[in-house]
Design an enzyme around this catalytic site. Structure first.
Site, PDB file in Angstrom:
ATOM      1  N   GLU A  39      36.922  49.426  38.430  1.00 52.10           N
ATOM      2  CA  GLU A  39      35.999  49.653  39.538  1.00 52.10           C
ATOM      3  C   GLU A  39      35.180  50.914  39.297  1.00 52.10           C
ATOM      4  O   GLU A  39      35.725  51.946  38.910  1.00 52.10           O
ATOM      5  CB  GLU A  39      36.774  49.805  40.852  1.00 52.10           C
ATOM      6  CG  GLU A  39      37.561  48.576  41.231  1.00 52.10           C
ATOM      7  CD  GLU A  39      38.128  48.650  42.646  1.00 52.10           C
ATOM      8  OE1 GLU A  39      38.279  47.593  43.275  1.00 52.10           O
ATOM      9  OE2 GLU A  39      38.427  49.766  43.117  1.00 52.10           O
TER      10      GLU A  39
ATOM     11  N   ARG B 290      45.536  43.638  38.071  1.00 49.11           N
ATOM     12  CA  ARG B 290      45.962  42.350  38.639  1.00 49.11           C
ATOM     13  C   ARG B 290      44.729  41.467  38.814  1.00 49.11           C
ATOM     14  O   ARG B 290      43.617  41.911  38.599  1.00 49.11           O
ATOM     15  CB  ARG B 290      46.604  42.594  39.997  1.00 49.11           C
ATOM     16  CG  ARG B 290      45.658  43.381  40.907  1.00 49.11           C
ATOM     17  CD  ARG B 290      46.164  43.536  42.309  1.00 49.11           C
ATOM     18  NE  ARG B 290      45.461  44.579  43.018  1.00 49.11           N
ATOM     19  CZ  ARG B 290      44.314  44.431  43.652  1.00 49.11           C
ATOM     20  NH1 ARG B 290      43.692  43.272  43.642  1.00 49.11           N
ATOM     21  NH2 ARG B 290      43.762  45.435  44.285  1.00 49.11           N
TER      22      ARG B 290
END
Ligand code: ADP
Length: 598
Positions: A274, A292
């Site tokens: 991110e 994940r």
């Protein structure tokens, strides 16, 4: 390849992974808490095992019980989904120690990225840009000193944080002590960890993330970006790919940085790096890596044509990923909207689902169904709607139709809110930053048309063409004009359900809950009775009987569906009664305490 996989999760993601298993010819084992006995994911699986009580720590976070379920069903691998144990390295280790395969990255990569402070340190070494700040805040003084250096506003974050928890924006030195205290408390409650970091708060930022994927043979690629700037409470609600903001050069740079970040921790499987994108300087900074599968993975699947859940399973089984970076393409435009059980103030809504009708021409990843329950124990995400089209405007148009066709009765959802977001000009221009919803977007549910109650009543009790005021079911508080006309084709287009309190009506894509007995509004300033705005647990009572309080002062803290909330005094006054205590579970509208005006 595996023949049986246990899915250590619930709701839409458990079902999503079971679909992937089916496509690969793999048997599935569901696990469930006592609250989820009749849940959709339980019936969807080939086998299901009860693993404990409703509270997550007794069931979906209960490692021994999950491993026991895998053992008695002879599952060979465990997929953790997202949330719960998905980023818990100890769980990954325990799975391996039990002789099973954890479907996800290596435990050490999870450990390295699991802690925001540690991850930032490692990224700096790997040459990935990070937000200026300090990785460790030990006192108010160090926080103030760092804030002076990087300049206000700053953001205090829990090192162990996730899901927007333990995060506070601080705009001046005066706000620092309370912000640190609140972030620390929230982090301790949620993660059992009090460590905080501080960084420059980037205004008008975009949240852009890069999906990465690696196999166990050294092939590590990125699958382009997702734009996730439409957020409320620092949590995503709409995601898309491609980002309307990125020019090709920056996309290449961000992709390369993400691959560098993943390589630095020896990553394989699906993961997301991110970044926060500063539109003022057109620069990007590493925020964190999620080790994940993410909630928003479907938009990447739509533009790349790859099934990420299947690829996770294949990579865990040792299969090589066959594509090189140059062979991957981002085609068309995909948008995802998250359907949450929450009201216009973003408070979670719980209850029994009376009716769920999914839109026919969109991908819907859903964990709900008519008759199901939405409990305050779990995340309020109900389903996701995903569309794919050649262009962004075409995708937006598709999404508008899909949202209009999505009917959920029984709990309040954000579907109407999402429709308003999607219809906004700023969204159409792609000009939406992470605090846009909070600062610019203004919306409140449209008032129900006068004839709505009348139409709902008629739909519930079919009447002859001629209307008489005497045969209309009673209870509706909406008054109809003396003479009214209904649109000709309304009957086909109205959807109505009823529970003990409300009549739920969807008409012209908008859902209204017509209350037949009016519940009192929480924080009712006139009565002085402060009520729970949502079902949940009382975390703390901050005042005592007899205490004088000021308007706005925090009186109690509540927690529900992973969120902490302050119950504040609506006026200056005195506490005359405390009706609940810390640790107690309360219903929505239950009286917490009573104030008397001073
Ligand atoms: P979490 O793990 O709790 O989700 P993140 O670090 O991923 O926390 O941040 C969540 C959101 O908070 C981001 O998408 C962004 O909107 C906002 N945010 C985080 N860090 C910053 C920052 N330094 N400046 C501005 N916004 C930020």
């Amino acid at each position: 390849m595996f023949s049986k996989i246990l899915i250590a999760n619930r709701g839409e993601i458990a079902i999503r992974i079971m679909h992937a298993c089916r496509a690969l010819g793999i048997q599935t084992v569901a696990v469930y808490s006592t609250a989820d006995k009749n849940a959709r994911h339980v019936r969807f699986a080939d086998e299901a095992v009860e693993i404990g009580g409703a509270a997550p720590r007794e069931s979906y976070l209960n490692i021994p019980n999950i491993l026991h379920a895998a053992s008695i069903t002879s599952a060979q691998a465990i997929h953790p989904g997202y949330g719960f144990l998905s980023e818990n390295a100890e769980f990954a280790d325990a799975v391996a120690a039990a002789g099973l395969i954890f479907i996800g990255p290596p435990a050490d990569a999870m450990r390295a990225m699991g802690d925001k402070s540690e991850a930032k340190r490692r990224m700096k070494i790997a040459g990935v840009p990070t937000v200026p700040g300090a990785e460790e805040i030990t006192s108010v003084e160090t926080a103030l000193a760092t804030a002076e250096t990087v300049g206000y506003p700053v953001l205090v974050k829990a090192s162990a944080g996730g899901g927007g928890k333990g995060m506070r924006v601080v705009r001046s030195a005066q706000e620092m002590p309370e912000a640190l205290e609140a972030a620390r408390r929230e982090s301790k409650n949620a993660f059992g960890d009090e460590r905080l970091l501080l960084e420059k708060y980037i205004e008008n930022a975009h949240h852009i993330e890069i999906q990465v994927f690696g196999d166990q043979h050294g092939n590590l690629v990125h699958l382009f970006e997702r734009e996730c700037s439409v957020q409320r409470r620092h949590q995503k609600i709409i995601e898309e790919s491609p980002s309307p903001l990125l020019i090709p050069e920056i996309r290449v740079q961000m992709g390369a940085a993400a691959v560098r970040a993943a390589r630095a921790v020896g990553y394989f499987s699906a993961g997301t790096v991110e970044f926060i994108f500063d539109t003022q300087t057109a620069s990007f900074f590493f925020l964190e890596m999620n080790t994940r599968l993410q909630v928003e993975h479907p938009v990447t699947e739509m533009v790349t044509g790859l099934d990420l859940a299947q690829w996770q399973i294949r990579a865990a089984a040792g299969e090589p990923f066959p594509f090189s970076q140059g062979e991957l393409r981002q085609q068309g435009h995909a948008i995802e909207c998250r359907i949450y059980a929450e009201d216009a103030d973003f408070f979670p809504s719980t209850g029994r689902l009376l009716k769920v009708i999914e839109p026919p021409n969109a991908r819907v990843d859903s964990g709900i169904e008519s008759g199901g329950a939405v409990s305050h124990f779990y995340d309020p995400l109900l389903a996701k709607v995903i569309v794919h089209a050649e262009t962004r405007p075409a995708a937006i148009a598709k999404m508008r139709t899909a949202l209009r066709e999505f009917v959920v009765h029984g709990v309040t959802t954000n579907i109407d809110f999402l429709q308003a977001l999607i219809a906004h000009d700023d969204f159409a221009r792609g000009d939406v930053f992470t605090r846009w919803v909070e600062t610019i977007f203004r919306w409140s549910p449209a008032p129900a048309p006068l004839e709505l109650g009348r139409m709902a009543a008629l739909k519930l009790t079919p009447q002859p063409a001629e209307l008489s005021p005497w045969n209309i079911p009673d209870g509706f508080r909406l008054s109809a004009p003396a003479a009214f006309s209904l649109p000709e084709d309304w009957r086909e287009h109205i959807s109505v359900s009823q529970d003990a309190v409300c009549t739920w009506v969807t008409w012209q894509g908008q859902t209204t809950a017509l209350e037949r007995t009016r519940a009192s509004a929480h924080g009712n300033a006139a009565s002085g009775e402060l009520r729970a705005p949502m079902p949940g647990a009382v975390r703390a009572i901050l005042v005592a009987v007899g205490e004088m309080v000021k308007k706005g002062q925090a009186l109690a803290l509540m927690e529900a569906m992973k969120m902490e909330m302050k119950i504040a005094a609506p006026f200056d006054g005195r506490v005359v009664a405390l009706t609940v205590s810390a640790g107690q579970t309360v219903e929505r509208e239950q009286v917490l305490l009573t104030l008397e005006k001073s």
